[in-house]
Design an enzyme around this catalytic site. Sequence first.
Site, PDB file in Angstrom:
ATOM      1  N   CYS A  68       0.855  -1.106  -0.414  1.00  0.00           N
ATOM      2  CA  CYS A  68      -0.090  -0.311   0.265  1.00  0.00           C
ATOM      3  C   CYS A  68       0.629   1.141   0.293  1.00  0.00           C
ATOM      4  CB  CYS A  68      -1.093  -0.119   0.997  1.00  0.00           C
ATOM      5  SG  CYS A  68      -2.406  -1.201   1.016  1.00  0.00           S
TER       6      CYS A  68
HETATM    7  C1  BEZ Z   1       0.571  -4.264   1.896  1.00  0.00           C
HETATM    8  O1  BEZ Z   1       0.322  -3.513   1.603  1.00  0.00           O
HETATM    9  O2  BEZ Z   1       2.260  -3.959   1.854  1.00  0.00           O
HETATM   10  C2  BEZ Z   1      -0.205  -6.046   2.626  1.00  0.00           C
HETATM   11  C3  BEZ Z   1      -1.743  -5.267   3.250  1.00  0.00           C
HETATM   12  C4  BEZ Z   1      -2.220  -6.311   3.364  1.00  0.00           C
HETATM   13  C5  BEZ Z   1      -1.999  -8.129   3.032  1.00  0.00           C
HETATM   14  C6  BEZ Z   1      -0.599  -8.260   2.450  1.00  0.00           C
HETATM   15  C7  BEZ Z   1       0.235  -7.056   2.074  1.00  0.00           C
END
Ligand code: BEZ
Length: 211
Positions: free
Chosen positions: A45
């Site tokens: 994200c």
């Molecule tokens: C991420 O944004 O890195 C992420 C968020 C939820 C699950 C896996 C990765």
Amino acid sequence: MSILIGDTAPDFTADSSEGPIHFYDYIEGSWAVLFSHPKNYTPVCTTELGFTAKLKPEFDKRGVKVLGLSVDKLEDHAGWARDIEETQGVALNFPLLADTDGSVARKYDMIHPNADNSLTVRSVFVIGPDKKVKLKIEYPASTGRNFNEVLRVIDSLQLTAKHQVATPVNWENGDDVIIAGSVSNEAAKAKYPEGWKELKPYLRVVPQPRD
Ligand code: BEZ
């Protein structure tokens, strides 16, 4: 109930990193991108929000307002925004909704209980000035999206809203386009006096209209 292409985008009011937002007022007359991400302070994200902030001038050029959505609290957004600036080299420059009760996420069907009961998947909605959903993409939490693709689709949507054309596979802005099947050869002759390449009667290719 799921939101499908052609449906009216649901309205909502929510807090955001740029103050309270009444969605319909905020996007009035513009195109919009509303996208969700699963959680603050997560690596994928962080990269997505940084890249989208870098693309802001491109969205502005196309008259598109961008809104991110997170089910995390507003207080958490500020600290994470600092991390995004530090690691991605760009400050957050669009509102990040704090949808703590998940009401917006539910309206847009961004929570997929078989993936995760409380976190949103990576949804992207492109909404037209008529407030209709023009594009819907969903990615799993572990896969970062391609926001260049979102821009590419917006270019296609804006072009095809103006001209009776469609864009072929892997089309990029400036490439040749396809004359819509609803346009007769007679009407096409008036619009494209220089002619077109007819690969099949249903596959008529012309340079991208410029105006
Ligand atoms: C991420 O944004 O890195 C992420 C968020 C939820 C699950 C896996 C990765």
